[in-house]
Design a protein around this motif. Structure first.
Motif, PDB file in Angstrom:
ATOM      1  N   ALA A   1     103.369  82.860  63.114  1.00  0.00           N
ATOM      2  CA  ALA A   1     102.892  82.329  64.390  1.00  0.00           C
ATOM      3  C   ALA A   1     104.036  81.807  65.249  1.00  0.00           C
TER       4      ALA A   1
ATOM      5  N   GLY B   1     100.283  91.761  68.949  1.00  0.00           N
ATOM      6  CA  GLY B   1     101.528  91.044  69.188  1.00  0.00           C
ATOM      7  C   GLY B   1     102.576  91.450  68.174  1.00  0.00           C
TER       8      GLY B   1
ATOM      9  N   ASP C   1      92.609  83.551  62.904  1.00  0.00           N
ATOM     10  CA  ASP C   1      93.062  82.887  64.119  1.00  0.00           C
ATOM     11  C   ASP C   1      92.578  81.442  64.107  1.00  0.00           C
TER      12      ASP C   1
ATOM     13  N   ALA D   1      96.485  82.827  68.009  1.00  0.00           N
ATOM     14  CA  ALA D   1      96.624  83.995  68.892  1.00  0.00           C
ATOM     15  C   ALA D   1      96.466  83.700  70.379  1.00  0.00           C
ATOM     16  N   SER D   2      97.289  82.787  70.881  1.00  0.00           N
ATOM     17  CA  SER D   2      97.344  82.558  72.329  1.00  0.00           C
ATOM     18  C   SER D   2      98.800  82.414  72.753  1.00  0.00           C
TER      19      SER D   2
ATOM     20  N   ILE E   1      93.395  91.121  67.834  1.00  0.00           N
ATOM     21  CA  ILE E   1      94.568  90.256  67.821  1.00  0.00           C
ATOM     22  C   ILE E   1      95.785  91.150  67.653  1.00  0.00           C
TER      23      ILE E   1
ATOM     24  N   GLU F   1     101.586  86.680  69.402  1.00  0.00           N
ATOM     25  CA  GLU F   1     100.230  87.015  68.983  1.00  0.00           C
ATOM     26  C   GLU F   1      99.264  86.607  70.090  1.00  0.00           C
ATOM     27  N   PHE F   2      98.323  87.507  70.410  1.00  0.00           N
ATOM     28  CA  PHE F   2      97.377  87.221  71.487  1.00  0.00           C
ATOM     29  C   PHE F   2      96.188  88.164  71.372  1.00  0.00           C
ATOM     30  N   HIS F   3      95.115  87.809  72.063  1.00  0.00           N
ATOM     31  CA  HIS F   3      93.909  88.645  72.071  1.00  0.00           C
ATOM     32  C   HIS F   3      94.031  89.710  73.162  1.00  0.00           C
TER      33      HIS F   3
ATOM     34  N   ILE G   1     102.099  90.249  64.640  1.00  0.00           N
ATOM     35  CA  ILE G   1     101.051  90.995  63.935  1.00  0.00           C
ATOM     36  C   ILE G   1     101.611  92.306  63.387  1.00  0.00           C
TER      37      ILE G   1
ATOM     38  N   THR H   1      97.414  82.620  61.941  1.00  0.00           N
ATOM     39  CA  THR H   1      98.164  82.656  63.195  1.00  0.00           C
ATOM     40  C   THR H   1      97.393  81.883  64.253  1.00  0.00           C
TER      41      THR H   1
END
Length: 275
Positions: free
Chosen positions: A115, A74, A95, A55-56, A72, A61-63, A77, A53
């Motif tokens: 993603a 979202g 990531d 992750a931004s 991670i 998906e993001f941190h 996920i 993915t």
């Protein structure tokens, strides 16, 4: 007569040798010695599903720091967790930059890609896709104090637009404005930072992503520019030839959609990103 008996004995011996060789080959095949495992079988054998993915891309998906630990998260996920659960295996998330995901998949470094990826005809040449699990429209993020300056498609012609490299949004931008007006970076967060620093006039992303960033940044706004892009939604990418894995993933997606779980995941991920 003796000569005939010797020939007969030799033929019998040869038949026994060939029979033993045939049995040996059959036994080897039955034991799986020469049978290559399918991707689904290999994942189950390894006991792990490796998901690639980028992750931004909230809320996909993001941190997020949770209990003092970077994680991670979202709604993509959450979908990955459900797929792994249905397969009866553990989940591992990798990531990486979006533009490197397809290469990583075909190199066997990851098993699938989740993603927010659009299943374009070009991508279908190199990988297979699950069914579409989520469809979103496109939006442009701008600086809040300049929102009145960027309201129509005519205004778009004078803008420098930031995009995440390798995404559908990059191609959409190329279809709308000259390439010299496009700035691509590896992560959406980096492109948004360019916007905040005045290096670009807008950032083209999917609408849920735009909403997520604007809610977290009071100096940003979603432009009134109406983009009719005919977006085809997001799907999960799998290596070519993994029909059994695609079928299993589609089965999980069917269950999640029938239960209304994906909408729940989107809402929860958006709220998590806001807090």
């Amino acid at each position: 007569m003796k000569k005939m008996k010797k020939i007969a004995a030799l033929l019998v011996a040869l038949m026994m040798v060939f029979s033993m060789v045939g049995c040996s080959q059959k036994t080897s095949q039955e034991q799986g010695g020469s049978k290559e495992l399918s991707k689904l079988e290999q994942i189950k054998k390894d006991g792990k599903l490796v998901v690639g993915t980028s992750a931004s891309y909230p809320p996909y998906e993001f941190h997020k720091e949770i209990d003092g630990k970077d994680q991670i998260v979202g709604f993509d996920i959450e979908i990955a967790k459900e797929i792994a659960k249905d397969l009866g295996v553990e989940l591992e998330i990798k990531d990486m930059k979006f533009e490197g995901l397809l290469a990583a998949l075909n190199a066997g470094k990851i098993d699938i890609i989740i993603a927010g990826m659009t299943p374009t005809e070009e991508r279908k040449k190199s990988v297979d896709f699950s069914k579409v699990y989520y469809v979103a429209t496109q939006s442009i993020i701008v600086q809040a104090d300049k929102a009145e300056s960027f309201k129509t498609m005519d205004d778009l012609a004078k803008m420098v637009i930031g995009v995440q490299k390798g995404t559908t949004q990059e191609q959409i931008a190329k279809d709308l404005i000259p390439e010299q007006q496009i700035k691509g970076l590896g992560r959406v967060a980096d492109v948004v930072l360019e916007l905040k620093n005045g290096k670009v006039d807008g950032v083209l992303v999917e609408s849920p992503v735009a909403t997520a960033y604007v809610k977290r940044n009071a100096d940003l706004a979603v432009s009134a520019i109406d983009l009719e892009t005919g977006d085809s939604g997001s799907a999960i990418a799998i290596q070519k030839g993994g029909e059994d894995l695609v079928a299993q993933i589609d089965k999980t997606l069917d269950r999640l959609m029938s239960e209304g779980k994906i909408d729940e995941f989107v809402a929860a991920a958006t709220e998590l990103n806001d807090n």
